[in-house]
Design an enzyme around this catalytic site. Sequence first.
Site, PDB file in Angstrom:
ATOM      1  N   ASP A  16       5.376   0.300   3.403  1.00 27.40           N
ATOM      2  CA  ASP A  16       5.531  -0.950   4.139  1.00 27.40           C
ATOM      3  C   ASP A  16       5.338  -2.131   3.206  1.00 27.40           C
ATOM      4  OD1 ASP A  16       2.755  -1.079   3.741  1.00 27.40           O
ATOM      5  OD2 ASP A  16       2.361  -0.094   5.654  1.00 27.40           O
ATOM      6  N   TYR A  74      -6.137   1.042   8.570  1.00 21.53           N
ATOM      7  CA  TYR A  74      -7.163   1.497   7.639  1.00 21.53           C
ATOM      8  C   TYR A  74      -8.545   1.223   8.213  1.00 21.53           C
ATOM      9  CZ  TYR A  74      -3.549   2.270   4.132  1.00 21.53           C
ATOM     10  OH  TYR A  74      -2.447   2.738   3.460  1.00 21.53           O
ATOM     11  N   ASP A  85       0.787  -1.231   0.000  1.00 21.10           N
ATOM     12  CA  ASP A  85       0.000   0.000   0.000  1.00 21.10           C
ATOM     13  C   ASP A  85       0.814   1.273   0.000  1.00 21.10           C
ATOM     14  OD1 ASP A  85       0.643  -0.583   2.855  1.00 21.10           O
ATOM     15  OD2 ASP A  85      -0.546   1.227   3.210  1.00 21.10           O
ATOM     16  N   GLU A  97       6.174   9.737   3.387  1.00 18.85           N
ATOM     17  CA  GLU A  97       5.693   8.418   2.971  1.00 18.85           C
ATOM     18  C   GLU A  97       4.720   8.566   1.801  1.00 18.85           C
ATOM     19  OE1 GLU A  97       4.035   4.208   4.765  1.00 18.85           O
ATOM     20  OE2 GLU A  97       3.670   6.041   5.918  1.00 18.85           O
TER      21      GLU A  97
END
Length: 588
Positions: A78, A227, A75, A473
């Site tokens: 990671d 999430y 995603d 990120e």
Amino acid sequence: MSVKSFFVVFSSRFLLVLKLSAQFDYSDALMRSLLYFEGQRSGKLPSDQRVSWRGDSALNDSSSVGDDLTGGYYDAGDNVKFGFPMAFTITMLSWGVIEYKTQLQSSNELSHALEAVKWGTDYFIKAHTAPNVLFGEVGEGNSDHACWMRPEDMTTPRTAYQINASSPGSDLAAETAAAMAAASIVFKDVDASYSATLLSHARELFTFADTCRGKYSDSITVVQNFYQSWSGYDDELLWAAIWLYDATADQTYLDYVISNADSLGGTGNAMDQFSWDNKYAGVQLKATKLLLDGKATADVSTLQAYQAKAEYFLCAALQKNSGTQITVSPGGMFWLQPWNNMQYVATTTFVLTVAYDYYTNAGKTLSQCTSSVQNSELLAAATTQIDYMLGNNPKGISYLVGFGSSFPQQVHHRGSSIISIKQDPQLVSCNDGFSTYYYSTNSNPNVHNGALVGGPDQNDTFQDSRGNYAMTEPATYNTAPLVGVFARLAAGGGSSGGGSAPTPATAPAPSSSGDIPTPAPAPSSSGPTPAVAPSSSPGAAAAATATYHTTSHFWVAAGRRAGPLEKTIVSSSAAAATAVTKDAILKP
């Protein structure tokens, strides 16, 4: 470089400010944005893989009974496969291809866009193992984030988590249905058999979502810190139904969107965001298109109610809303919240761009704003945001990695921050990754072309630091909306800018390895020090492992504003997130 002057009304603080803009190379940005998805691939890589610093990974991903769950996308920075944001990523990629197929073709990027979509849908076919079973996660966030390892080396658990009739997940199933329905349109004229397969899965998943109702994060509880489904599943049910109507022309699905408009919130929620969690703005715009195209022969009043809410969002972006406007930073960036704000800039830009084409093609204009709106203002606002991303900002840097001569060097991304397995096949262990790479102040050894990082704060301040994951990120759902927008602008959308911009560097031709040989400038030292900076000592890796509490994904969701344009945030969730981020900002 083409330069022109214009006037932009940002907010009451920035009235009629004269700006200059540079014409950026949107074709180069488009090319890089599609390369990004190759860098996020999980599974066995194809022979035509262009991102050469990546290798095969997670080849044993499977369910407890042996279902093949290889493939799909990681995603963000990671190595977990989170199904919910992955599905939104594929929906947005597909929507971009549907709207701008011709433009992608003219840029010679259509085949790469189709490959990006199919890499996701191939995985969803595997993950949907039965009509009422869908695997929604492979890997586990806490153990994954306790290690800093390239995906090719992973030693963390690869547990697979599912939703089913007794442990439902309407939001996850419906978003996956939307993705597969949208993708079925993409492949209809390319591979009719594959398109039909996708559509069959989409129908089954929607029935599953609607019949067995519940939030997926209540069933897959390990996802809650990453999430969480904060908006619930009502928006996804409408979102899936309207995509299925597009894909099938089956009146049943449109009837669903109409009859549930009020009960599921489609005509009641005025939005300031469009995201992996909240799909209302997308539903409202797609319903508006039915009106604009003259396809509404009944229930026109309900579709007009959807349109009013769609225009609320658009007027807020134009600073012409009857309610609160979308906040704009001093440098001109849309501002929603402090963590990965660029994801919202990207989706808002997509909505503005598509709305411009919808209204222009229909010969209509917005009717809900506080003053008259020319359709050109929609595209101008979108282009302003894109140019800000690409370097037309106070820092003069591109937040799209690899674009231009200045872009983030310490991107918070495991694979790109560790030496490629192709260069050094020796295992980089969990803690060695922290001590050698995560805490290093050196630039990432691999340029992750097309990664859109979280971006600057509300004052346009940016810290290029791997430890500042709120800013550095990237995520798949950041870049996905940009593919269509870049294609649209590359075909002649024009630039309306948001500040004096540097001239982007001309992209060199891809090397024989398929990567783009972009020089790596020195890391930027600008920006404030985070409130709690990660320790630079090797021993801090163990501390991070022991005291890890949160992730960017949790804060993004918890700290987001409530659906309508409100100044308050979800109080209990935001308070918890704030407390965690202050006490434990050791998240890798």
